[in-house]
Motif scaffolding. Structure first.
Motif, PDB file in Angstrom:
ATOM      1  N   GLY A  54       5.802 -20.635   0.318  1.00 50.69           N
ATOM      2  CA  GLY A  54       5.615 -20.220   1.950  1.00 50.69           C
ATOM      3  C   GLY A  54       6.561 -21.509   2.593  1.00 50.69           C
ATOM      4  N   ARG A  55       7.700 -22.092   1.939  1.00 51.61           N
ATOM      5  CA  ARG A  55       8.404 -23.084   2.582  1.00 51.61           C
ATOM      6  C   ARG A  55       9.708 -22.261   2.967  1.00 51.61           C
ATOM      7  N   LEU A  56       9.489 -21.520   4.088  1.00 47.64           N
ATOM      8  CA  LEU A  56      10.519 -20.722   4.580  1.00 47.64           C
ATOM      9  C   LEU A  56      11.618 -21.613   5.117  1.00 47.64           C
ATOM     10  N   ASN A  57      11.462 -22.357   5.807  1.00 43.23           N
ATOM     11  CA  ASN A  57      12.226 -23.159   6.621  1.00 43.23           C
ATOM     12  C   ASN A  57      13.288 -23.838   5.680  1.00 43.23           C
ATOM     13  N   GLN A  58      12.791 -24.452   4.396  1.00 40.64           N
ATOM     14  CA  GLN A  58      13.346 -25.065   3.372  1.00 40.64           C
ATOM     15  C   GLN A  58      14.377 -23.901   2.833  1.00 40.64           C
ATOM     16  N   VAL A  59      13.746 -22.710   2.638  1.00 36.77           N
ATOM     17  CA  VAL A  59      14.611 -21.687   1.989  1.00 36.77           C
ATOM     18  C   VAL A  59      15.900 -21.409   2.727  1.00 36.77           C
ATOM     19  N   LEU A 105      14.001 -13.835  -1.431  1.00 41.53           N
ATOM     20  CA  LEU A 105      13.796 -13.817   0.091  1.00 41.53           C
ATOM     21  C   LEU A 105      12.791 -12.692   0.547  1.00 41.53           C
ATOM     22  N   VAL A 106      12.820 -11.470   0.068  1.00 42.07           N
ATOM     23  CA  VAL A 106      11.970 -10.563   0.347  1.00 42.07           C
ATOM     24  C   VAL A 106      10.486 -10.812   0.257  1.00 42.07           C
ATOM     25  N   TYR A 107      10.158 -11.473  -1.077  1.00 42.79           N
ATOM     26  CA  TYR A 107       9.102 -11.921  -1.525  1.00 42.79           C
ATOM     27  C   TYR A 107       8.419 -13.126  -0.486  1.00 42.79           C
ATOM     28  N   GLY A 108       9.352 -13.992  -0.186  1.00 42.05           N
ATOM     29  CA  GLY A 108       8.934 -15.182   0.857  1.00 42.05           C
ATOM     30  C   GLY A 108       8.481 -14.467   2.112  1.00 42.05           C
ATOM     31  N   CYS A 162       7.437 -11.590   2.977  1.00 43.33           N
ATOM     32  CA  CYS A 162       6.341 -10.754   2.455  1.00 43.33           C
ATOM     33  C   CYS A 162       5.188 -11.541   2.373  1.00 43.33           C
ATOM     34  N   LYS A 163       5.135 -13.024   1.879  1.00 44.91           N
ATOM     35  CA  LYS A 163       4.107 -13.813   1.811  1.00 44.91           C
ATOM     36  C   LYS A 163       3.553 -14.318   2.852  1.00 44.91           C
ATOM     37  N   MET A 164       4.623 -14.531   3.953  1.00 49.63           N
ATOM     38  CA  MET A 164       4.400 -15.150   5.078  1.00 49.63           C
ATOM     39  C   MET A 164       3.767 -13.935   6.236  1.00 49.63           C
ATOM     40  N   GLY A 165       3.787 -12.549   5.768  1.00 50.66           N
ATOM     41  CA  GLY A 165       3.355 -11.607   6.260  1.00 50.66           C
ATOM     42  C   GLY A 165       4.439 -11.137   7.456  1.00 50.66           C
ATOM     43  N   TRP A 166       5.718 -11.714   7.397  1.00 46.47           N
ATOM     44  CA  TRP A 166       6.609 -11.228   7.925  1.00 46.47           C
ATOM     45  C   TRP A 166       7.279  -9.775   7.516  1.00 46.47           C
ATOM     46  N   GLY A 222       3.775  -6.670  -0.383  1.00 46.81           N
ATOM     47  CA  GLY A 222       3.740  -7.208   1.057  1.00 46.81           C
ATOM     48  C   GLY A 222       2.924  -6.258   2.017  1.00 46.81           C
ATOM     49  N   PHE A 223       3.191  -4.943   1.791  1.00 46.03           N
ATOM     50  CA  PHE A 223       2.475  -3.984   2.960  1.00 46.03           C
ATOM     51  C   PHE A 223       0.932  -3.900   2.586  1.00 46.03           C
ATOM     52  N   CYS A 224       0.665  -4.000   1.217  1.00 50.55           N
ATOM     53  CA  CYS A 224      -0.827  -3.699   0.653  1.00 50.55           C
ATOM     54  C   CYS A 224      -1.387  -5.153   1.231  1.00 50.55           C
ATOM     55  N   GLY A 225      -0.847  -6.429   1.093  1.00 56.51           N
ATOM     56  CA  GLY A 225      -1.539  -7.580   1.459  1.00 56.51           C
ATOM     57  C   GLY A 225      -1.777  -7.329   2.829  1.00 56.51           C
ATOM     58  N   ASP A 226      -0.876  -6.687   3.766  1.00 53.99           N
ATOM     59  CA  ASP A 226      -1.145  -6.834   5.072  1.00 53.99           C
ATOM     60  C   ASP A 226      -2.156  -5.723   5.506  1.00 53.99           C
ATOM     61  N   GLY A 227      -2.589  -4.844   4.474  1.00 53.24           N
ATOM     62  CA  GLY A 227      -3.801  -3.995   4.859  1.00 53.24           C
ATOM     63  C   GLY A 227      -2.917  -2.624   5.032  1.00 53.24           C
ATOM     64  N   LYS A 228      -1.629  -2.619   4.918  1.00 53.60           N
ATOM     65  CA  LYS A 228      -1.015  -1.282   5.246  1.00 53.60           C
ATOM     66  C   LYS A 228      -0.687  -0.431   3.963  1.00 53.60           C
ATOM     67  N   ILE A 229      -1.747   0.083   3.604  1.00 57.60           N
ATOM     68  CA  ILE A 229      -1.428   0.724   2.289  1.00 57.60           C
ATOM     69  C   ILE A 229      -0.629   1.958   2.406  1.00 57.60           C
ATOM     70  N   GLU A 230      -0.881   2.618   3.771  1.00 49.86           N
ATOM     71  CA  GLU A 230      -0.370   3.991   3.764  1.00 49.86           C
ATOM     72  C   GLU A 230       1.085   3.721   4.002  1.00 49.86           C
TER      73      GLU A 230
END
Length: 621
Positions: A97-102, A124-127, A129-133, A162-170
């Motif tokens: 989750g160190r997106l600034n450094q990324v 990048l997509v992973y990063g 998603c992990k942040m919920g962005w 990422g979507f699943c982690g945010d509860g957005k399964i649909e």
DNA sequence: CTAGGGTTAG
């Protein structure tokens, strides 16, 4: 080789380094560095790969500055970083989750004329998603298409996750259509991710239906599929079905892996069945799978649950000496344990030790210590830790903010709680159901019931999500304030919305109802709670009219004094590192049908982790 | 890339 003054070649060096990185143990990066230094001293001409592997080693231990430093120093060895070098570090940063450094590193990469490839974009997509962005993550996909780097199943799997982690399964399912539009096919990872998401959301029917659909489409389950389902059974406390699942797994031609075993061990620990947990752990070692970092952390947790913090601490230190990876989770487990034990001082001491050992905390570790400080009324110190978190380049999450808001409420400083909340909202913090319930509870605690009700009604009119906790918080406060009728009105309200009543509702209203002589209503509510199944079988009603859980395994176990002598003997053997004797005695006891107490099983687990090579074999128990 | 271990509300 060194002794014979033979000069290893480049391939030897890189192979050795790869091996060290692939099976990392304590001080992985230091060992790699030594090997690297030796190679330099012996005059081996190194290549870019050598450096990339070394970077990976640093990333494993979260020593990102060292990894980034290599990008510059490798030039002195006539090597230039390539995409793999950059992707390696970007991957490490992104995962934590160190997106600034990324962002900085990506700019640096482009500055060197390197073009991000598909792997770079996937990272990048992973990063994001992990942040919920998720919006930013989706933007990367557009960017990829613009740059003629087409997304692949991998990209989509990350996004689906990422979507699943945010509860957005649909919404995740909508992505499936997109995948098929690109003539890509959802693979086993896609399905596993979605099945896992359904199970996490307690939608097991959907999960199993999807599993069937998957099979129909010719996608075969793999080990992870079984592990995901196993995890669900364990979380539900259905340990018998968990074991059936393993049988099916083996019948399907799969063998339990270390994830399977660790899941089971954790499940049995949580179910209070330490004897079975130990047996599984022993079986795992028997099949040539050593207890690993996760097993260690599971055992550390159960030690803390059983309030054996000092033993946990001792285990952590000796495990490190034995080459286990002792990471921020291990330290975090102990920190959480001491915090729950209301010993923040010790928790802070462990925090410092962790830092001193070069183990880098994540947001979650910070959340743990911040929560501990808050609970002991040290909100100022908690804020210090929050600042430390920000300075280290991490981004706080929902839980961080909720914890601090709760901290202010806990300290009776409801004003500051709201102030902090408002300030964070300005900084794009989105209050969730936890935030709301924390604030509501804070108002109730401070006898500001009217304000609480007002806030609650605002949420209702704005269509905000509320849940059983919201209702129970208010119902409980109304009862304490003698407003039984208002409370009962909310009970029917929550019933209409299918949010309850549950055991907490019962505990809140039963006393007041009994006192008012309204026994009929009391009986009604109990019946409803039992009907909805939110109370497990065996729940008993105590004299005070409150629901209580049945006696726990713990209290039942404390009475098995018959085998105390043997238990002590086993513990003594373990202390002398005579594990074989300990196991032999345990085997004899079990054969006789005797039981030993949980403490003994914990000592035995401790032994399994610590033992070097000596076998602890026990056939059938 | 997915799966196992540590954190928030009644």
């Amino acid at each position: 080789m060194k002794r014979l003054s033979l000069k290893p070649n480049l391939l030897t060096v890189n192979t050795l380094l790869s091996a060290l990185v692939k099976y990392p143990s304590t001080n992985c990066s230091i060992m790699c560095r030594e090997l690297f230094n030796d190679a330099v001293r012996l005059g081996v001409k190194l290549n870019t790969n050598t450096f990339s592997i070394l970077m990976k080693a640093y990333c494993i231990e979260l020593k990102f500055d060292d990894a980034i430093g290599l990008l510059k120093t490798m030039g002195e060895f006539g090597c230039e970083p390539d995409n793999v070098s950059y992707n390696t570090i970007l991957d490490g940063l992104s995962k934590k989750g160190r997106l600034n450094q990324v962002r900085d590193l990506l700019a640096d990469m482009k500055g060197r004329g390197l073009v991000p490839n598909r792997h770079t974009y996937n990272i990048l997509v992973y990063g994001y998603c992990k942040m919920g962005w998720l919006k930013d993550a989706a933007k990367i996909l557009e960017l990829m298409t613009q740059n003629n780097v087409l997304p692949d199943v991998w990209t989509y799997n990350v996004l689906v996750n990422g979507f699943c982690g945010d509860g957005k399964i649909e919404e995740a399912f909508k992505l499936l259509e997109e995948i098929e539009g690109l003539k890509l096919f959802p693979d086993i990872v896609t399905y596993n991710t979605l099945i896992n998401a359904f199970l996490e959301k307690k939608r097991s029917l959907d999960a199993f239906e999807l599993l069937e659909q998957m099979k129909l489409k010719g996608v075969k389950p793999n080990n992870s599929t079984y592990n995901i389902i196993l995890k669900w059974y364990c979380r539900e406390g259905k340990m018998d079905e968990a074991c059936d699942n393993i049988k099916r797994m083996e019948e399907g031609g799969f063998s339990p892996d270390s994830v399977t075993y660790n899941t089971l061990i954790n499940g049995f620990c949580r179910a209070g069945k330490l004897d079975v947990a130990f047996r599984v752990m022993n079986e795992m070692t028997g099949k040539g799978m050593k207890p690993d970092a996760v097993t260690l952390n599971t055992v550390l947790r159960i030690f803390c649950v059983e309030r054996k913090h000092d033993e946990a601490y001792e285990l952590l230190n000796s495990a490190r000496k034995k080459g286990y990876i002792v990471d921020e989770v291990s330290y975090g487990t102990l920190i959480a344990g001491y915090c729950k034990d209301e010993n923040v001082e010790k928790a802070m001491k462990i925090w410092d030790e962790m830092k001193q050992k070069g183990v880098i905390p994540t947001v979650l570790t910070y959340n743990t210590i911040i929560g501990g400080l808050c609970k002991s009324g040290k909100t100022a110190e908690a804020i210090n830790k929050l600042n430390e978190l920000l300075e280290s380049g991490l981004v706080p999450d929902q839980i961080t903010y909720n914890t601090i808001i709760h901290g202010y409420c806990w300290a009776g400083n409801i004003e500051k709680a709201f102030q902090f909340h408002n300030k964070m909202v300005e900084h794009s913090f989105k209050p969730d159901i936890y935030t709301c319930n924390i604030l509501l509870r804070g108002l109730c605690r401070e006898m500001m019931l009217e304000k609480a009700m007002k806030l609650f009604n605002t949420w209702i009119s704005r269509g905000k999500i509320i849940d059983a906790v919201t209702y129970n918080t208010l119902i409980s406060a109304l009862c304490k304030d003698g407003k039984l009728d208002d409370a009962m009105a909310l009970v029917s309200d929550m019933e209409e919305k299918k949010l309850g009543p549950d055991i907490y509702t019962c505990n809140a209203v039963l006393g007041a109802l009994a006192e008012a002589g309204r026994t009929k209503e009391a009986e009604d509510i109990i019946l409803k709670v039992v009907e909805t199944g939110s109370v497990h079988e065996g729940t008993v009603l105590s004299q005070k009219g409150k629901l209580q859980d049945p006696p726990t395994v713990e209290s039942a176990e404390n009475s098995d004094s018959g085998s105390v002598v043997y238990s002590e003997q086993i513990i003594e053997f373990c202390a002398q590192k005579k594990y074989i004797e300990a196991m032999q005695l345990l085997k004899e006891l079990t054969a006789k049908g005797a039981t030993v107490n949980r403490s003994t099983y914990m000592t035995l687990m401790n032994g399994l982790i610590k033992r070097k090579k000596g076998t602890m074999k026990v056939d059938k128990m």
